[in-house]
Design an enzyme around this catalytic site. Structure first.
Site, PDB file in Angstrom:
ATOM      1  CG  HIS A  65      38.152  51.301  44.125  1.00  0.00           C
ATOM      2  ND1 HIS A  65      39.653  51.033  43.930  1.00  0.00           N
ATOM      3  CD2 HIS A  65      38.107  52.512  43.776  1.00  0.00           C
ATOM      4  CE1 HIS A  65      40.037  52.236  43.822  1.00  0.00           C
ATOM      5  NE2 HIS A  65      39.333  53.052  43.604  1.00  0.00           N
ATOM      6  CG  ASP A  67      36.886  46.081  42.016  1.00  0.00           C
ATOM      7  OD1 ASP A  67      37.053  47.128  42.337  1.00  0.00           O
ATOM      8  OD2 ASP A  67      37.862  45.314  41.923  1.00  0.00           O
ATOM      9  CG  HIS A  68      37.370  45.245  46.234  1.00  0.00           C
ATOM     10  ND1 HIS A  68      38.156  44.488  46.673  1.00  0.00           N
ATOM     11  CD2 HIS A  68      38.131  45.673  45.116  1.00  0.00           C
ATOM     12  CE1 HIS A  68      39.213  44.049  45.888  1.00  0.00           C
ATOM     13  NE2 HIS A  68      39.237  45.123  45.083  1.00  0.00           N
ATOM     14  CG  HIS A 141      44.112  50.865  46.204  1.00  0.00           C
ATOM     15  ND1 HIS A 141      44.884  50.460  45.072  1.00  0.00           N
ATOM     16  CD2 HIS A 141      43.033  50.701  45.931  1.00  0.00           C
ATOM     17  CE1 HIS A 141      43.901  49.988  44.105  1.00  0.00           C
ATOM     18  NE2 HIS A 141      42.740  50.075  44.618  1.00  0.00           N
ATOM     19  CG  ASP A 212      42.525  46.336  44.832  1.00  0.00           C
ATOM     20  OD1 ASP A 212      42.294  45.075  45.159  1.00  0.00           O
ATOM     21  OD2 ASP A 212      41.915  46.888  44.069  1.00  0.00           O
ATOM     22  CG  HIS A 270      42.505  42.283  42.333  1.00  0.00           C
ATOM     23  ND1 HIS A 270      42.980  43.255  41.762  1.00  0.00           N
ATOM     24  CD2 HIS A 270      41.305  42.779  42.806  1.00  0.00           C
ATOM     25  CE1 HIS A 270      42.497  44.107  41.509  1.00  0.00           C
ATOM     26  NE2 HIS A 270      41.350  44.059  42.139  1.00  0.00           N
TER      27      HIS A 270
END
Length: 307
Positions: A65, A67-68, A141, A212, A270
């Site tokens: 993802h 944001d990572h 996830h 996550d 997070h």
């Protein structure tokens, strides 16, 4: 050994929290830094810390993802621009190699150091040397996501110098031979077994860093007996259903994992942007009701990991 949290937010940057990135400083142990995830603007966050890009030896990506991973191409390029020459290895799910290659190629970014990308296809040990090994398991996830268990190997006990001095053994090369476990014969014929002059080993530390995830058994297994567990806490307990629907965890679920796994310490990260100002402290309160030794990370905060 020290954590430096470079980004502690969830999904998108907010005024108070950047997106995910955690530096594990191993300066005393190996003179290097390991990075876990690399969200957008990670290299900008690094400017406000003691982390040095040239010292980053390994980067472990939990999942793909944005944001990572969106900060990864820039960091790789800047590391080269700033004179980094030592090898760097990136670990992550299938697709991380293509992402890096395309980003560097399209932007005509050239790195001047050896760069290796390892795509993780199976659970198990992804790295091991004389000091550490790293294990991984799949989490729960929306896309393939891994958690990492970093195990420091036990450190050999100290040489029992006082015991040797009491026996009249003088310091010198013989001390090193005994420390190496050799059997040594003294001038008077006395036989010394090095293993009998070594103190008890110092137990290595265990660090668990999860990506996550929903509340799941793999999280507990990775966190078993950890000295520090870093667990996402995107939502408060009252939003447990929403956490499940979006493949995330609540602060109380993170605490439950720490408790079940017999972890010594829990650090929450997070955090959703809905928890602005001091409202994030409610997440901390909920977790501490179940697991008292809980802390919540904020951007640029450091957490030493004691031996």
């Amino acid at each position: 050994m020290e954590f430096v949290f470079l980004g502690t937010g969830a999904g998108v940057p907010s005024k108070g929290r950047n997106v995910s990135a955690i530096a594990l400083q191993l300066l005393e142990e190996r003179g290097q830094t390991w990075l876990f995830d690399c969200g957008e603007a990670t290299q900008h966050q690094i400017l406000h810390t003691s982390v040095r890009p040239r010292r980053i030896e390994k980067i472990f990506i939990t999942h793909l993802h944005g944001d990572h991973i969106f900060g990864l191409p820039g960091l790789l390029g800047s590391r080269s621009f700033q004179g980094g020459t030592t090898p760097l290895k990136v670990y992550g799910p299938k697709g991380i190699k293509q992402f890096i290659e395309v980003a560097l190629s399209v932007s005509t970014t050239h790195v001047k150091y050896p760069l290796e990308v390892v795509e993780i296809t199976e659970e198990g040990t992804v790295f091991e040397d004389n000091e550490f090994y790293v294990e991984t398991k799949r989490l729960s996830h929306g896309i393939e996501c891994f958690g990492y268990r970093i195990v420091e190997k036990d450190i050999q006990g100290a040489l029992l110098v006082d015991k040797l001095l009491e026996m009249g053994v003088k310091p010198g090369p013989i001390f090193k031979r005994l420390k190496d476990g050799e059997v040594v014969e003294l001038e008077d014929g006395t036989i010394l077994n090095g293993n009998e002059f070594i103190g008890p080993p110092q137990k290595g530390r265990i660090i668990t860093i999860l990506g996550d995830t929903r509340y799941c058994e793999a999280s507990r297994e990775l966190a078993q007996d950890a000295d520090v567990l870093v667990h996402e806490a995107t939502f408060a307990a009252e939003d447990e259903q929403q956490a499940y629907d979006y493949f995330h965890s609540t602060s109380k679920q993170a605490a439950s994992i720490a408790l079940q796994a017999n972890a010594k310490r829990l650090i929450l990260t997070h955090i959703s942007s809905r928890y602005q100002g001091d409202t994030y402290k409610e997440l901390l309160k909920e977790a501490r009701e179940l697991f008292s030794n809980t802390e919540i990370a904020t951007d640029l905060k450091s957490f030493p990991v004691e031996k």
